[in-house]
Design a protein around this motif. Structure first.
Motif: not given
Length: 232
Positions: A159-184
């Motif tokens: 789960v974790a590796a798959f979501l990290r690889r595809t995270i750009g499909q879910r969020f604008d990574l330039g707009a989220v706060e530091p730490g958000f992606v790891d928490w999610w």
């Protein structure tokens, strides 16, 4: 009676699945605030609504669950049904557990789909509905998104590796706060990849768009534009 003391509990559904839920309210303890049920997205848990809580618990009795097969609810027993109808019955049984005739419902993604389906099939149990980033089943999106890549990726990578690889499909990574992606990702990582693969396949197998006109309660639908994951 309304209370400021949080409730953390669980119940067994009619087919034996264990569902964890939480009830929070900081409304005036001598009043009976309306109940709001928050339904999270697939691959998540009730913690997805963490930042919503300070804005809600002063006026509402807020109920959150970990959906069947997610978070603290664990995996349902072998051989149990997995369908939109079963997920909707889980929601109705939660209301029964809380001795509620009806509740206001907010759902995100799959949670929104459950809320829509409940409003169609159990209209007396849904007082109002707010649905965010949800469509009535993923079947219309199968030509827009390769869900086989999701199920294969979950099985192969976890789960974790798959979501990290595809995270750009879910969020604008330039707009989220530091730490958000790891928490999610951490919130989703404890879920079982095989069950999630089965869950995704189930969600691509239905479409109840033609039934949406049957929703009679007040309803709000918030659908993001340019969604890279789902078709319109």
């Amino acid at each position: 009676m309304a209370t400021a003391d949080p409730i953390r509990a669980e119940f067994r559904t009619g087919d034996g699945a264990r569902i964890r839920y939480a009830v929070d309210s900081f409304a005036k303890p001598w009043e009976r605030p309306p109940t709001l049920v928050l339904l999270h997205a697939a691959m998540g848990t009730m913690h997805r609504f963490h930042r919503w809580m300070p804005h809600l618990v002063g006026r509402w009795r807020v109920v959150r669950w970990d959906m069947r097969g997610h978070g603290g609810s664990g995996l349902p027993p072998d051989g149990t049904e997995l369908s939109i109808g079963r997920l909707t019955r889980d929601f109705v049984e939660l209301l029964d557990r809380l001795e509620l005739d009806a509740a206001h419902v907010v759902g995100s993604s799959t949670g929104g789909i459950i809320g829509m389906h409940a409003a169609v099939t159990h209209p007396r149990r849904v007082a109002s509905l707010a649905s965010y980033a949800a469509i009535p089943g993923l079947a219309p999106s199968t030509g827009h998104n390769d869900y086989t890549a999701w199920t294969d990726g979950l099985a192969r990578e976890g789960v974790a590796a798959f979501l990290r690889r595809t995270i750009g499909q879910r969020f604008d990574l330039g707009a989220v706060e530091p730490g958000f992606v790891d928490w999610w990702i951490d919130d989703a990582a404890g879920n079982d990849p095989a069950f999630l693969g089965r869950f995704v396949r189930m969600m691509t197998g239905f479409d109840f768009s033609d039934c949406l006109r049957e929703i009679a309660c007040p309803a709000l639908f918030v659908v993001p534009s340019g969604d890279p994951v789902h078709s319109d």
